[in-house]
Design a protein around this motif. Structure first.
Motif, PDB file in Angstrom:
ATOM      1  N   SER A  84       0.848  -1.189   0.000  1.00 24.48           N
ATOM      2  CA  SER A  84       0.000   0.000   0.000  1.00 24.48           C
ATOM      3  C   SER A  84       0.882   1.237   0.000  1.00 24.48           C
ATOM      4  O   SER A  84       1.909   1.284   0.681  1.00 24.48           O
ATOM      5  CB  SER A  84      -0.927   0.011   1.224  1.00 24.48           C
ATOM      6  OG  SER A  84      -1.743   1.169   1.224  1.00 24.48           O
ATOM      7  N   GLY A  85       0.492   2.232  -0.775  1.00 30.18           N
ATOM      8  CA  GLY A  85       1.256   3.472  -0.847  1.00 30.18           C
ATOM      9  C   GLY A  85       0.404   4.666  -0.455  1.00 30.18           C
ATOM     10  O   GLY A  85      -0.793   4.724  -0.774  1.00 30.18           O
ATOM     11  N   ASN A  86       0.997   5.619   0.266  1.00 33.17           N
ATOM     12  CA  ASN A  86       0.320   6.849   0.665  1.00 33.17           C
ATOM     13  C   ASN A  86       0.804   7.999  -0.214  1.00 33.17           C
ATOM     14  O   ASN A  86       2.010   8.165  -0.431  1.00 33.17           O
ATOM     15  CB  ASN A  86       0.599   7.170   2.137  1.00 33.17           C
ATOM     16  CG  ASN A  86       0.030   6.121   3.062  1.00 33.17           C
ATOM     17  OD1 ASN A  86      -1.080   5.644   2.867  1.00 33.17           O
ATOM     18  ND2 ASN A  86       0.780   5.742   4.085  1.00 33.17           N
ATOM     19  N   PHE A  87      -0.143   8.798  -0.712  1.00 28.63           N
ATOM     20  CA  PHE A  87       0.173   9.864  -1.652  1.00 28.63           C
ATOM     21  C   PHE A  87      -0.483  11.163  -1.207  1.00 28.63           C
ATOM     22  O   PHE A  87      -1.454  11.160  -0.448  1.00 28.63           O
ATOM     23  CB  PHE A  87      -0.319   9.504  -3.059  1.00 28.63           C
ATOM     24  CG  PHE A  87       0.266   8.238  -3.615  1.00 28.63           C
ATOM     25  CD1 PHE A  87       1.389   8.273  -4.425  1.00 28.63           C
ATOM     26  CD2 PHE A  87      -0.317   7.007  -3.330  1.00 28.63           C
ATOM     27  CE1 PHE A  87       1.926   7.106  -4.938  1.00 28.63           C
ATOM     28  CE2 PHE A  87       0.216   5.838  -3.841  1.00 28.63           C
ATOM     29  CZ  PHE A  87       1.335   5.888  -4.646  1.00 28.63           C
ATOM     30  N   GLN A  88       0.070  12.264  -1.728  1.00 29.59           N
ATOM     31  CA  GLN A  88      -0.501  13.589  -1.479  1.00 29.59           C
ATOM     32  C   GLN A  88      -0.340  14.430  -2.734  1.00 29.59           C
ATOM     33  O   GLN A  88       0.722  14.419  -3.363  1.00 29.59           O
ATOM     34  CB  GLN A  88       0.163  14.273  -0.285  1.00 29.59           C
ATOM     35  CG  GLN A  88      -0.513  15.576   0.132  1.00 29.59           C
ATOM     36  CD  GLN A  88       0.152  16.199   1.346  1.00 29.59           C
ATOM     37  OE1 GLN A  88       1.231  16.765   1.239  1.00 29.59           O
ATOM     38  NE2 GLN A  88      -0.493  16.107   2.492  1.00 29.59           N
ATOM     39  N   SER A 116      -4.542   6.886  -0.366  1.00 32.39           N
ATOM     40  CA  SER A 116      -3.717   5.688  -0.470  1.00 32.39           C
ATOM     41  C   SER A 116      -4.218   4.802  -1.598  1.00 32.39           C
ATOM     42  O   SER A 116      -5.385   4.861  -1.988  1.00 32.39           O
ATOM     43  CB  SER A 116      -3.722   4.914   0.852  1.00 32.39           C
ATOM     44  OG  SER A 116      -5.042   4.499   1.174  1.00 32.39           O
ATOM     45  N   GLY A 118      -3.779   0.633  -2.750  1.00 37.26           N
ATOM     46  CA  GLY A 118      -3.272  -0.687  -2.414  1.00 37.26           C
ATOM     47  C   GLY A 118      -2.968  -1.495  -3.656  1.00 37.26           C
ATOM     48  O   GLY A 118      -3.531  -1.266  -4.725  1.00 37.26           O
ATOM     49  N   ALA A 152      -7.849   4.324  -5.804  1.00 36.53           N
ATOM     50  CA  ALA A 152      -7.358   5.323  -4.848  1.00 36.53           C
ATOM     51  C   ALA A 152      -8.470   5.703  -3.869  1.00 36.53           C
ATOM     52  O   ALA A 152      -9.620   5.896  -4.254  1.00 36.53           O
ATOM     53  CB  ALA A 152      -6.860   6.562  -5.592  1.00 36.53           C
ATOM     54  N   ASP A 155      -8.268  10.199   2.076  1.00 32.46           N
ATOM     55  CA  ASP A 155      -8.359  10.269   3.526  1.00 32.46           C
ATOM     56  C   ASP A 155      -8.968  11.616   3.902  1.00 32.46           C
ATOM     57  O   ASP A 155      -8.334  12.664   3.743  1.00 32.46           O
ATOM     58  CB  ASP A 155      -6.967  10.107   4.155  1.00 32.46           C
ATOM     59  CG  ASP A 155      -7.009   9.994   5.664  1.00 32.46           C
ATOM     60  OD1 ASP A 155      -8.079  10.294   6.246  1.00 32.46           O
ATOM     61  OD2 ASP A 155      -6.001   9.617   6.268  1.00 32.46           O
ATOM     62  N   ALA A 198       0.299   6.302  -8.635  1.00 27.69           N
ATOM     63  CA  ALA A 198       0.536   4.945  -8.137  1.00 27.69           C
ATOM     64  C   ALA A 198       1.043   4.014  -9.238  1.00 27.69           C
ATOM     65  O   ALA A 198       1.786   3.057  -8.962  1.00 27.69           O
ATOM     66  CB  ALA A 198      -0.745   4.388  -7.527  1.00 27.69           C
ATOM     67  N   LEU A 203       4.478   0.071  -6.980  1.00 23.30           N
ATOM     68  CA  LEU A 203       3.669  -0.647  -5.992  1.00 23.30           C
ATOM     69  C   LEU A 203       3.426  -2.099  -6.403  1.00 23.30           C
ATOM     70  O   LEU A 203       3.449  -2.999  -5.559  1.00 23.30           O
ATOM     71  CB  LEU A 203       2.335   0.064  -5.788  1.00 23.30           C
ATOM     72  CG  LEU A 203       2.228   1.042  -4.624  1.00 23.30           C
ATOM     73  CD1 LEU A 203       0.845   1.672  -4.589  1.00 23.30           C
ATOM     74  CD2 LEU A 203       2.541   0.364  -3.307  1.00 23.30           C
TER      75      LEU A 203
END
Length: 235
Positions: A84-88, A116, A118, A152, A155, A198, A203
């Motif tokens: 899982s990757g977190n992005f902004q 995020s 996955g 995606a 959050d 992503a 990933l």
């Protein structure tokens, strides 16, 4: 003769009866009620915090009237969520109208979207033809499909609008409606940028590596000494 005492009548004057006692109401009685309330609030507003519990008199109360949560469906998962990757991303969304200046019709929103993505390996289609085991059951070869990216997910706690600029007509429209379409548009755009990022983040490669490690550890604990995992078209 008996004299009768006659009390002289009080002399009248333009301002009223001379000699009579005129009761005058205090000056503050004549003030409008709203003005008196404002004066009182200004006078005691700075001291409200000195009285315990008085600051709650004008406070807001939040009531949760949400109904019961309904279970709509249950889905069995055959995916192994391996990474899982977190992005902004900072979204700059501008909408202009033809033949009208931005001050009249138009909008621009700066929005920080955090979310995020996955990556998983779908094990639902794995059959006997995808698993090869020697007679001694010491080596195993597994052929699995390539890892895929999930959708995606934003959050809400970490996403927020930095600034909103509205033209006159847009502000009038916001006065009569909260305009949820604009919020959906900026959220959708943020999710799209995160999804695109992503794809180039590696990933899926990380997910395949983690899946291989998981399967090797699992099968080794079952007695296999050599485990090979190959990714490609399953089946």
């Amino acid at each position: 003769m008996t004299s009768t005492d006659v009390k002289p009548e009080p002399e009248q004057s333009q301002g009223g009866t001379r000699g009579s006692r005129v009761s005058r109401a205090p000056w503050w009685i004549k003030l409008p009620v709203g003005l008196v309330v404002i004066v009182l609030l200004l006078g005691i507003g700075s001291r409200l915090d000195l009285v315990p519990g008085f600051d709650d008199v004008f406070g807001e109360k939040t009531k949760d009237r949400t109904g019961p949560t309904l279970l709509k469906s249950i889905q069995d998962l055959s995916r192994y969520q391996a990474a899982s990757g977190n992005f902004q991303v900072v979204v700059d969304l501008e909408k202009d109208a033809k033949f009208l200046p931005d001050t009249i019709k138009g909008s621009r929103t700066l929005y920080v979207g955090a979310g995020s993505v996955g990556s998983y390996v779908d094990l639902g289609g794995i059959g006997d033809e995808n698993v090869q085991v020697n007679k001694e059951r010491t080596t195993a070869t597994l052929r699995l499909p390539h890892a895929q990216l999930g959708k995606a997910t934003l959050d809400a706690d970490r996403s927020y609008a930095v600034s909103k600029q509205r033209g006159l007509l847009d502000r009038l429209g916001d006065f009569f409606s909260d305009n949820p379409a604009d919020e959906r548009a900026v959220n959708k755009l943020a999710a799209k940028h995160i999804q695109d990022a992503a794809k180039d983040s590696g990933l899926t490669e990380r997910a395949e590596k983690n899946t291989t490690s998981m399967l090797q550890g699992l099968l080794t604990s079952l007695g296999f000494k050599e485990v090979t995992v190959v990714y490609g078209e399953a089946g």
